[in-house]
Design an enzyme around this catalytic site. Structure first.
Site, short mmCIF file in Angstrom:
data_model
loop_
_atom_site.label_atom_id
_atom_site.label_comp_id
_atom_site.label_asym_id
_atom_site.label_seq_id
_atom_site.Cartn_x
_atom_site.Cartn_y
_atom_site.Cartn_z
N CYS A 20 0.84 -1.19 0.00
CA CYS A 20 0.00 0.00 0.00
C CYS A 20 0.88 1.25 0.00
O CYS A 20 1.93 1.28 0.62
CB CYS A 20 -0.95 0.10 1.19
N ARG A 49 3.78 -0.14 -4.90
CA ARG A 49 3.55 -0.72 -3.58
C ARG A 49 2.24 -1.49 -3.48
O ARG A 49 1.98 -2.17 -2.48
CB ARG A 49 3.54 0.40 -2.52
N TRP A 72 -2.77 -2.78 -1.65
CA TRP A 72 -2.44 -4.20 -1.87
C TRP A 72 -3.18 -4.93 -0.76
O TRP A 72 -2.83 -4.82 0.41
CB TRP A 72 -0.93 -4.41 -1.76
N ASN A 108 -1.28 2.14 5.73
CA ASN A 108 -0.42 1.11 5.14
C ASN A 108 0.09 0.27 6.30
O ASN A 108 0.75 0.81 7.19
CB ASN A 108 0.74 1.77 4.39
N GLY A 109 -0.23 -1.02 6.29
CA GLY A 109 0.22 -1.90 7.38
C GLY A 109 -0.89 -2.87 7.75
O GLY A 109 -1.83 -3.06 6.97
N GLU A 123 17.53 -17.20 -9.12
CA GLU A 123 17.07 -15.85 -9.45
C GLU A 123 16.39 -15.82 -10.83
O GLU A 123 15.35 -15.18 -11.01
CB GLU A 123 18.25 -14.88 -9.37
N LYS A 180 12.51 -14.70 -11.45
CA LYS A 180 12.14 -13.62 -12.38
C LYS A 180 11.06 -14.10 -13.34
O LYS A 180 10.09 -13.39 -13.60
CB LYS A 180 13.34 -13.14 -13.21
N GLU A 185 7.59 -14.60 -11.55
CA GLU A 185 6.83 -13.44 -11.07
C GLU A 185 6.26 -12.57 -12.17
O GLU A 185 5.20 -11.98 -11.97
CB GLU A 185 7.59 -12.62 -10.02
N HIS A 189 18.52 -36.07 -8.82
CA HIS A 189 17.84 -36.55 -7.62
C HIS A 189 16.35 -36.24 -7.65
O HIS A 189 15.70 -36.24 -6.61
CB HIS A 189 18.50 -35.94 -6.37
N LYS A 220 5.94 -4.23 -4.47
CA LYS A 220 7.38 -4.02 -4.41
C LYS A 220 7.91 -4.11 -2.98
O LYS A 220 9.00 -4.59 -2.73
CB LYS A 220 7.68 -2.64 -5.00
O1 M6R Z 1 12.83 -5.09 -0.57
P1 M6R Z 1 13.41 -6.45 -0.34
O2 M6R Z 1 14.67 -6.66 -1.07
O3 M6R Z 1 13.53 -6.79 1.10
O4 M6R Z 1 12.32 -7.42 -0.97
C1 M6R Z 1 12.47 -8.81 -0.89
C2 M6R Z 1 11.56 -9.50 -1.85
O5 M6R Z 1 10.22 -9.18 -1.58
C3 M6R Z 1 11.86 -9.13 -3.30
O6 M6R Z 1 13.17 -9.41 -3.64
C4 M6R Z 1 10.93 -9.89 -4.27
O7 M6R Z 1 11.21 -11.25 -4.23
C5 M6R Z 1 11.06 -9.32 -5.67
N1 M6R Z 1 9.76 -9.16 -6.25
C6 M6R Z 1 11.88 -10.16 -6.57
O8 M6R Z 1 11.94 -9.70 -7.86
#
Ligand code: M6R
Length: 614
Positions: A2, A27, A74, A100-101, A487, A491, A494, A510, A609
């Site tokens: 949020c 956010r 969110w 927000n929270g 990673e 990517k 997501e 395995h 984010k």
């Molecule tokens: O702000 P942060 O680096 O603590 O966030 C951690 C994860 O939420 C963040 O890396 C998330 O996995 C991303 N969407 C990855 O692309």
């Protein structure tokens, strides 16, 4: 999650709030709303959907007002719909709130409020808080400021809130605990926001509101900062370094692509003033003060989430390989709840782009209580994590707006690499000549990343087109490139919503090998380094089962060229630095697949984010 923004001053609030919400949309983006004080009325406009839907919704309405606040959501409590969107009214509609929270004890409070005659429109925890504020004010016959303080002392959880009062068109009330809040101080005008991005256009002077602090902003009298226990505080006014152009797409179709392409520059920025290839030194102010702690640490614990956790895994290889310090890397969410053994000889490194991730913050607090030294690696200046740490290094990657993290990852890895090399040298684990050799090569990384971008972009785009309809992907890597495989898979998941798994290449036999057939694209990071022969064997195992291999290789690798269906070449570098190059084509691959599938690259579904809830 949020985003909140508020304005009071001599200008029209609505356009400022809407623009601010657009900047904060990373956010959360499932619903949005706005409250304006107009002719003694507190009016709320809100709708399901994005800020652009809100803009459309208000386009025919009167939005004249010089005081207002907005929210982009969110969803946590209650589905994304018009009713659950913020702002929320109190029972009398005299007070409105954005939040927000999460109010964790909202259910108990709601039950009590219902018994006292309150009824609720939405399913949100936030609506409970604004009713509670009104109830306290009524019962105690106190000022709104006092009622907010008392209500906040009754709630558990996290909040950044702004409150508006129908009967006071000159005042905004705001407070925070666990969620970020920034006050912008302009000329006869004030701004409140979840971060500085909605503010930077109007003023460079900001105050980062601290934990359990409250700010009361009055149009005529300025602002006062105090704790929610009503103790006055002296504000510290920061000057923002953020520039407006950093928040724009700059000609790119998406922020994610812009951020991928910014990496040669952002990596350089992470090194600036720290890595000096002329006098062959690494100097890091944040590390210096606590270097004895790191050098003498029993072990290093690394906590993070998502992409930042992958950077932590790269750091495990770096610190153990170069500095010979035992490292444990853990998801912050697991670490905080499993009663870990921690003592004062441990150094905990917390990695976070946003500096706000709730689980990482909680892990820090736990380790701090047990006496560990806490070191933070964050991108967002003034965010919550750097305030909780003993020392740290900012990554200086610049604002990352695409939800999928790209340049923040490489910046984190660069910072961790510099620390590991520095500590290794100080600890006497590498010779002076090796120290210099590593510095000279690290200094070349920005140019090598640029080269990767220039030489692989078109090829990756073509490969994306071939595999965009695959339902599953497997990513394999070994050693330093195992975290890169994780990673790459994250990517893809997501932003394209294709199922992908990252695996250490040798683990494939395995289990995951059973999945391989002619429909399975297997992305193998197979640079020419220590486990090269082993990874060539792994590729052969995939090929033997008709898997379709896309290999990331070091330039001029004829062996893998003869095995893999596609070969993407990257330049030679020192093995510890290879993740900084090999991750780039994987970022591009996920980007182009998502674009080809017509997905919302910068704002993928269900994600935000900054994950300020656990
Ligand atoms: O702000 P942060 O680096 O603590 O966030 C951690 C994860 O939420 C963040 O890396 C998330 O996995 C991303 N969407 C990855 O692309």
């Amino acid at each position: 999650m949020c985003g909140i923004v508020a304005y009071i001053g001599n200008n029209q609030a609505c356009p400022i709030v809407i623009k601010g919400l657009q900047r904060l949309e990373y956010r959360g983006y499932d619903s949005a709303g706005l409250a304006l004080l107009q002719n003694n009325q507190l009016n709320i406009f809100k709708t399901k959907g994005k800020v652009s839907d809100l803009e459309q919704f208000i386009s025919t309405k009167n939005t004249e007002s010089t005081i207002g606040m907005g929210h982009t959501r969110w969803a946590t409590h209650g589905v994304p719909n018009d009713v659950n969107a913020h702002p929320h009214y109190s029972g009398s509609k005299n007070i409105a709130i954005i939040h927000n929270g999460i109010i964790e004890n909202y259910a108990v409070l709601k039950e009590e409020l219902i018994k006292s005659g309150h009824s609720f429109m939405s399913d949100t925890d936030t609506e409970v808080l604004v009713h509670l504020i009104e109830e306290v004010q009524k019962n105690d016959q106190c000022s709104l400021e006092k009622a907010i303080q008392e209500a906040l002392n009754e709630v558990t959880g996290a909040y950044a809130i702004v409150v508006m009062d129908k009967n006071d068109p000159d005042t905004l009330y705001a407070a925070r605990k666990g969620s970020p809040l920034v006050l912008g101080i302009g000329k006869d005008e004030f701004f409140l926001a979840s971060d500085a991005t909605p503010i930077v256009e109007y003023t460079k002077n900001v105050v980062y509101i601290g934990e359990e602090e409250m700010v009361v902003v009055n149009r005529n009298n300025g602002f006062t900062l105090k704790t929610i226990q009503n103790v006055e505080k002296t504000p510290y006014i920061h000057e923002l370094e953020l520039k407006l152009e950093m928040l724009e797409k700059g000609g790119y179709e998406h922020f994610m692509l812009k951020e991928i392409y910014e990496q040669p520059r952002s990596i350089k920025d992470s090194m600036r003033g720290r890595l000096n290839a002329i006098d062959n030194t690494i100097k890091m102010a944040g590390v210096k003060e606590f270097e004895h702690k790191i050098i003498n640490a029993n072990r290093i614990l690394i906590v993070a989430c998502g992409t930042s956790w992958h950077a932590g895994l790269v750091a495990e290889y770096l610190f153990e390989d170069l500095a010979r310090i035992p490292v444990e890397v853990e998801y912050a969410s697991e670490f905080r709840y499993r009663n870990p053994v921690i003592n004062e000889n441990d150094v905990l490194i917390a990695i976070s782009q946003s500096g706000e991730t709730a689980d990482t913050l909680a892990a820090i607090k736990l380790a701090k209580e047990k006496g560990a030294t806490i070191f933070g690696i964050c991108n967002v200046v003034g965010s919550s994590i750097p305030r909780e740490t003993h020392a740290g290094s900012y990554t200086h990657a610049g604002p990352e707006i695409g939800v999928a993290s790209t340049k923040a990852f490489t910046a984190q890895v660069v910072v961790l690499t510099m620390i590991a090399i520095y500590i290794a040298f100080k600890k006497g684990k590498i010779t002076e000549s090796r120290y210099h050799q590593l510095i000279i090569e690290l200094d070349k990384i920005p140019d090598k990343v640029k080269h990767v971008l220039e030489t692989t972009n078109e090829q990756v785009k073509q490969i994306s087109d071939i595999y965009k309809d695959a339902h599953n992907f497997l990513y394999l890597g070994r050693g330093y490139n195992f975290p890169v495989a994780l990673e790459g898979a994250l990517k893809l998941k997501e932003i394209s919503y294709i199922h992908a798994e990252g695996y250490p290449a040798a683990e494939m036999k395995h289990g995951p090998i059973a999945l391989i057939d002619e429909n399975m694209p297997v992305v193998v990071v197979a640079t020419n380094q220590s486990a090269y022969e082993k990874i060539v064997s792994n590729i052969q195992e995939v090929v033997a089962r008709k898997g379709r291999v896309i290999a990331i290789v070091t330039k001029a690798d004829d062996t893998i060229k003869s095995l893999a269906e596609h070969v993407i070449e990257i330049p030679e570098t020192e093995e510890p630095f290879s993740p900084l190059l090999s991750v780039v084509p994987l970022q591009l691959l996920s980007y182009y697949i998502a674009v080809a599938l017509g997905k919302n690259v910068d704002q993928p579904r269900n994600l935000a984010k900054s994950v300020t809830v656990e």
